[in-house]
Motif scaffolding. Structure first.
Motif, short mmCIF file in Angstrom:
data_model
loop_
_atom_site.label_atom_id
_atom_site.label_comp_id
_atom_site.label_asym_id
_atom_site.label_seq_id
_atom_site.Cartn_x
_atom_site.Cartn_y
_atom_site.Cartn_z
N SER A 92 -18.56 36.80 -22.74
CA SER A 92 -19.91 36.30 -22.52
C SER A 92 -20.36 36.44 -21.07
O SER A 92 -21.55 36.57 -20.80
CB SER A 92 -20.03 34.84 -22.95
N HIS A 93 -19.40 36.42 -20.13
CA HIS A 93 -19.72 36.41 -18.71
C HIS A 93 -18.78 37.33 -17.92
O HIS A 93 -17.65 37.58 -18.34
CB HIS A 93 -19.63 35.00 -18.12
N VAL A 94 -19.29 37.79 -16.78
CA VAL A 94 -18.49 38.59 -15.85
C VAL A 94 -18.62 38.03 -14.44
O VAL A 94 -19.62 37.41 -14.10
CB VAL A 94 -18.91 40.08 -15.82
N GLU A 95 -17.59 38.27 -13.66
CA GLU A 95 -17.65 38.03 -12.23
C GLU A 95 -17.98 39.36 -11.58
O GLU A 95 -17.34 40.37 -11.89
CB GLU A 95 -16.30 37.54 -11.69
N ILE A 96 -18.97 39.35 -10.71
CA ILE A 96 -19.37 40.56 -10.01
C ILE A 96 -19.10 40.36 -8.53
O ILE A 96 -19.61 39.41 -7.91
CB ILE A 96 -20.88 40.86 -10.22
N LEU A 97 -18.31 41.24 -7.96
CA LEU A 97 -18.01 41.23 -6.54
C LEU A 97 -18.81 42.38 -5.93
O LEU A 97 -18.69 43.52 -6.39
CB LEU A 97 -16.51 41.43 -6.31
N GLU A 130 -22.07 36.00 -13.98
CA GLU A 130 -23.31 36.27 -14.70
C GLU A 130 -23.08 36.46 -16.18
O GLU A 130 -22.02 36.89 -16.62
CB GLU A 130 -24.01 37.51 -14.13
N HIS A 131 -24.15 36.17 -16.94
CA HIS A 131 -24.15 36.34 -18.39
C HIS A 131 -24.31 37.81 -18.74
O HIS A 131 -25.20 38.49 -18.21
CB HIS A 131 -25.29 35.51 -19.00
N ILE A 132 -23.48 38.31 -19.63
CA ILE A 132 -23.60 39.69 -20.11
C ILE A 132 -24.67 39.72 -21.20
O ILE A 132 -24.59 38.97 -22.18
CB ILE A 132 -22.27 40.22 -20.68
N ILE A 133 -25.64 40.58 -21.03
CA ILE A 133 -26.67 40.78 -22.06
C ILE A 133 -26.19 41.83 -23.06
O ILE A 133 -26.20 41.61 -24.26
CB ILE A 133 -28.01 41.20 -21.44
#
Length: 157
Positions: free
Chosen positions: A51-56, A102-105
Motif C-alpha cells: 500500500s505504501h513506499v518509502e521514497i529516498l 507515500e501511498h501507492i496509487i
C-alpha cells in the motif's frame, strides 16, 4: 569526522506538477516516479502489492544557503524553539536528502504513481522501499507540540 565520499546514482526521477519546493499543501500532488533506463522494469515487480513506499530522494533544486545553519527556529518562526537541523525535517540539510512515506496509487511498467510525495518535478530518486509494518516504530511515537503545528498544513490538499 566523516571521511571519504559516497557516490550514488539516481534510480528514478519524479514527474509532477510542483516546480518549486514549497513548505505546505503536498497532499493532492500525484507524482510519477519514472525508473531510470539503466534499470530493468522488473525491478518494480511486486511493489504494487504494497500500500505504501518509502521514497529516498535528493533535494537537487534547493539553493545552497548562505552560512548554513545547523541550529535554527523551524521555518524561521520565533514562536517555535530553536532546534538542531537533525531535530527537524527541513529541506536545507547538510546532504540535501529527503525521505517520505507515500501511498501507492498504481504501477504502469516503469512508472510508479504515488500521492503526496514532497519532491518537485525532476527530483532524482535514490531508492524506493516497500513499507512493512515490522519496520515501523514498535512503540508510540512522541514529538513536541510545535512540530504538530508546523505540519498542520503540510499534507493539506
Amino acid at each position: 569526522m566523516i571521511k571519504g565520499k559516497i557516490i550514488v546514482s539516481p534510480i528514478a526521477y519524479v514527474q509532477n506538477s510542483r516546480s518549486s519546493p514549497e513548505d505546505d499543501h503536498w497532499g493532492a500532488i500525484i507524482s510519477e516516479i519514472v525508473l531510470d533506463e539503466s534499470l530493468s522494469e522488473a525491478s518494480l515487480d511486486g511493489l504494487e502489492t504494497f500500500s505504501h513506499v518509502e521514497i529516498l530522494f535528493y533535494f537537487d533544486q534547493v539553493a545552497e544557503p548562505q552560512g548554513f545553519l545547523m541550529c535554527r527556529h523551524p521555518r524561521d518562526n520565533k514562536n517555535w524553539p530553536r532546534v538542531g537541523i537533525f531535530a527537524q525535517r527541513n529541506k536545507d540539510r547538510p546532504n540535501h536528502i529527503g525521505l517520505t512515506i507515500e501511498h501507492i496509487i498504481k504501477r504502469e511498467g516503469r512508472r510508479l504513481f504515488v500521492q503526496g510525495l514532497d519532491a518537485v518535478d525532476g527530483t532524482p530518486v535514490l531508492d524506493i522501499k516497500p513499507v512493512m509494518v515490522e519496520f515501523l516504530p514498535r512503540e508510540p511515537v512522541n514529538q513536541p507540540e510545535w512540530s504538530h503545528e508546523l505540519m498542520s498544513n503540510y499534507w493539506d490538499i
